[in-house]
Design an enzyme around this catalytic site. Sequence first.
Site, short mmCIF file in Angstrom:
data_model
loop_
_atom_site.label_atom_id
_atom_site.label_comp_id
_atom_site.label_asym_id
_atom_site.label_seq_id
_atom_site.Cartn_x
_atom_site.Cartn_y
_atom_site.Cartn_z
N TYR A 67 23.57 34.70 -28.43
CA TYR A 67 24.52 33.93 -29.21
C TYR A 67 24.21 34.13 -30.69
O TYR A 67 23.24 33.60 -31.22
CB TYR A 67 24.46 32.45 -28.87
CG TYR A 67 24.80 32.11 -27.43
CD1 TYR A 67 25.51 33.00 -26.63
CD2 TYR A 67 24.40 30.90 -26.87
CE1 TYR A 67 25.81 32.68 -25.31
CE2 TYR A 67 24.71 30.57 -25.56
CZ TYR A 67 25.41 31.48 -24.78
OH TYR A 67 25.70 31.16 -23.48
N GLY A 217 37.12 24.59 -18.94
CA GLY A 217 37.95 25.79 -18.89
C GLY A 217 38.07 26.48 -20.22
O GLY A 217 39.14 26.94 -20.61
N PHE A 221 41.31 22.59 -20.76
CA PHE A 221 41.53 21.22 -20.31
C PHE A 221 41.41 20.20 -21.45
O PHE A 221 41.55 19.00 -21.23
CB PHE A 221 40.60 20.87 -19.16
CG PHE A 221 40.97 21.60 -17.90
CD1 PHE A 221 42.12 21.27 -17.21
CD2 PHE A 221 40.20 22.66 -17.43
CE1 PHE A 221 42.50 21.96 -16.06
CE2 PHE A 221 40.56 23.35 -16.29
CZ PHE A 221 41.72 23.01 -15.60
#
Length: 351
Positions: A67, A217, A221
């Site tokens: 990351y 999701g 969502f």
Amino acid sequence: MAAKAAAAAAVGRMKLGSQGLEVSRQGLGCMGMSALYGPPKPEPDMVALIHHAVASGVTFFDSSDVYGPFTNEALLGKAFQGGVRKKVQAATKFGYHIVDAANFEIRGDPVYVRAACEGSLKRLDIDCIDLYYQHRVDIRVPIEVTIGELKALVEEGKIKYIGLSEASASTIRRAHAVHPITAVQLEWSLWSRDVEQDIIPTCRELGIGIVAYSPLGRGFFSSGPKILETLTDYDFRKMVPRFQPENLAENAVIFEGVSEMAKRKGCTTSQLALAWLHHQGPDVCPIPGTTKIENLDQNIGALSVELAPEEMAELESFAAPDAVKGDRYPTTSDTWRESETPPLSSWKGGR
């Protein structure tokens, strides 16, 4: 202070796996602070968010060396200074070896495992990683070899617990035979349920904790199909099949169903989606990511949403497998479906 104390009590604690690790019942995925979901966010703001999370009872933080690359671990290292480190459980991952600016390879050979661990320890500025995952499985290296090196790192006190991410059921079994696996991280949400057939039962049989990433999701969502309007040019989701305009338009029906139930329940769509995961069992820890304090507080609120069995079934009916359009990654090589490794007898050493 009273409000934060109440929130911390609401979050509570859970045993993750059967090896002794204890974490908050909901964690915080930190990827989006530094990578893949648009440009990196301001460091002071993210440190403040992490500190707010700790004060609110969320103490389980998920990172990875890829990351950034590398910058997310360094961010957490700064946030963990002072007395914070004693209050948190730091989880990070290895496996994505950066070859150059445009290329990476998956590696699980012992030399790389050890070097990656040492690098993460320095960036996190800690003496021991609480939970160290293999981010993706190296299909060239027997899983027994990779876990063997992780076992050595446990014995040396550099990591406490071992985890796997996006590993198949057979890979999990082989790994667990070498050294107990504490947690398996997998994508699990209302519209990503392929893990329920084989992987979840395997984890439960072996006493392995389940860490659900992208439980919202990847933001679907939270915002529904309009999320596409907010994605920058550098957002990974623009490459995800599920987020292509033609698929997202059909997936809108799923969000509409969840939204209607959320209105009836008096909660947000995010809280409803997270509550569904929390109701899957006491061995499940979702790690929703966010870069905003208000969203973090909202996610914590999901722990107070109660769902009856018939409501669980109704939610699941909205996102039946044949109703979800588009895969969850651009290629299945990023998932457990292509994670089998060669037998240990084939290993000749090296990479």
